[in-house]
Design a protein around this motif. Sequence first.
Motif, mmCIF file in Angstrom:
data_model
loop_
_atom_site.group_PDB
_atom_site.id
_atom_site.type_symbol
_atom_site.label_atom_id
_atom_site.label_comp_id
_atom_site.label_asym_id
_atom_site.label_seq_id
_atom_site.Cartn_x
_atom_site.Cartn_y
_atom_site.Cartn_z
ATOM 1 N N CYS A 14 10.110 8.710 -6.084
ATOM 2 C CA CYS A 14 9.858 7.488 -6.862
ATOM 3 C C CYS A 14 10.473 7.626 -8.249
ATOM 4 C CB CYS A 14 8.359 7.235 -6.980
ATOM 5 S SG CYS A 14 7.600 6.670 -5.452
ATOM 6 N N LYS A 51 8.055 10.324 9.438
ATOM 7 C CA LYS A 51 7.504 9.368 8.474
ATOM 8 C C LYS A 51 7.770 9.865 7.061
ATOM 9 C CE LYS A 51 3.309 6.773 7.356
ATOM 10 N NZ LYS A 51 1.852 6.643 7.587
ATOM 11 N N SER A 56 6.857 8.193 4.018
ATOM 12 C CA SER A 56 6.210 7.220 3.135
ATOM 13 C C SER A 56 5.449 7.926 2.022
ATOM 14 C CB SER A 56 5.249 6.341 3.941
ATOM 15 O OG SER A 56 4.236 7.136 4.524
ATOM 16 N N ILE A 57 5.188 7.178 0.969
ATOM 17 C CA ILE A 57 4.344 7.643 -0.132
ATOM 18 C C ILE A 57 3.431 6.489 -0.507
ATOM 19 C CG2 ILE A 57 6.092 6.983 -1.870
ATOM 20 C CD1 ILE A 57 5.055 9.288 -3.609
ATOM 21 N N SER A 58 2.172 6.767 -0.749
ATOM 22 C CA SER A 58 1.230 5.700 -1.086
ATOM 23 C C SER A 58 1.606 5.054 -2.420
ATOM 24 C CB SER A 58 -0.197 6.256 -1.163
ATOM 25 O OG SER A 58 -0.316 7.142 -2.277
ATOM 26 N N TYR A 59 1.115 3.843 -2.613
ATOM 27 C CA TYR A 59 1.395 3.126 -3.864
ATOM 28 C C TYR A 59 0.904 3.944 -5.056
ATOM 29 C CZ TYR A 59 1.485 -0.733 -7.217
ATOM 30 O OH TYR A 59 1.743 -1.518 -8.311
ATOM 31 N N CYS A 91 3.022 7.037 -5.606
ATOM 32 C CA CYS A 91 4.298 6.705 -6.257
ATOM 33 C C CYS A 91 4.113 6.528 -7.758
ATOM 34 C CB CYS A 91 4.874 5.431 -5.625
ATOM 35 S SG CYS A 91 6.550 5.037 -6.161
ATOM 36 N N THR A 95 0.809 -1.212 0.000
ATOM 37 C CA THR A 95 0.000 0.000 0.000
ATOM 38 C C THR A 95 0.848 1.271 0.000
ATOM 39 O OG1 THR A 95 -0.140 -0.035 2.410
ATOM 40 C CG2 THR A 95 -1.910 -1.131 1.192
ATOM 41 N N GLU A 96 2.137 1.148 0.329
ATOM 42 C CA GLU A 96 2.984 2.325 0.379
ATOM 43 C C GLU A 96 4.448 1.950 0.205
ATOM 44 O OE1 GLU A 96 2.435 4.117 4.218
ATOM 45 O OE2 GLU A 96 3.798 2.709 5.194
ATOM 46 N N ASN A 104 10.085 -2.619 0.948
ATOM 47 C CA ASN A 104 9.374 -1.540 0.247
ATOM 48 C C ASN A 104 10.062 -0.190 0.439
ATOM 49 O OD1 ASN A 104 8.735 -1.049 2.922
ATOM 50 N ND2 ASN A 104 6.637 -0.412 2.480
#
Length: 308
Positions: free
Chosen positions: A179, A89, A91-94, A97, A10-11, A172
């Motif tokens: 990305c 944090k 992160s980047i969502s799928y 990205c 998901t990320e 991941n």
Amino acid sequence: MKAQNQSELTEFIILGFKNLQEGHFLLFTGFLITYVFTVMWNSFIIILAMVDQRLRTPMYFFLSNLSFLDICYTTTTIPQMLAHLLSEKSSISYRGCVLQLYFFFSFVGTECLLLAVMAFDRYIAICNPLRYSLIVSRNICLHLVIACWVGGFLNSMVHTVFAFQLPFCGDNRIDAFYCDIPPLLKLSCGDISLNQMLLLFIGLFIAWTPLFCIIVSYVYIISAILKMCSTEGRQKAFSTCSSHLTVVLLYYGSCIFTYLRPIPTGSSVNAKLIPLMYSILTPLLNPIIYTLRNKDVKKAWQSLLGII
């Protein structure tokens, strides 16, 4: 980290500067200033090209498109980098990205083609000046720019679709600042040979062919400049062309290093830092390089200040 397949992913975690224990605020300040100046200077070129009659020429039409591309580049990557520098944090969502990769890579391909078009414009202007207005007409300019944008976005669509069809069944964490295709391919547990072949094969048309055209154009341009009798004309032509060549060397050099070579195994500092050259440094330097010694732009700027 638990194994996970593509359907469960998901990320992604953008590692970026996470190795650094200190200096995040300093980096945040530096990137923020870079972003502000990039948007400001490139917007300034676009506005001048629109409002000043002297800059309504094919060269400045192409240059304003380049400036718009540079704003798009930095807006695709830097705001997220700034957010990650201030947050624990990163992160980047799928889906995020996918979108970032698609638009960023679209701008990469578009700029490769646009730089070749700008070289063609300079070739006609210097080597065939009497027919310049006939060959490089308004319609031709518009069609060339549209072709660059369409080619860049089609190129990105192919790479994005094939990249996200790969299985990601392990780590991941993307060892990059945003990305991008090479770090994503390193994460996949599937066969990436087709993706590498696409990078090299399509790169032949989107990067190597335009670069070859630029080199050939400048061989003829330099030959024509050396034959000029007027010292002033020779200096003006060299000044304009040296600006474009500087941009080409910076941009193509870093792009070829990033995309048109085998995907390296393991972590590489160069593989992380060199993409920053064409995604952050060149958008900042382009307006400076093109306008530093440009008398037309200086006069247009003075006229605009007079109106204000």
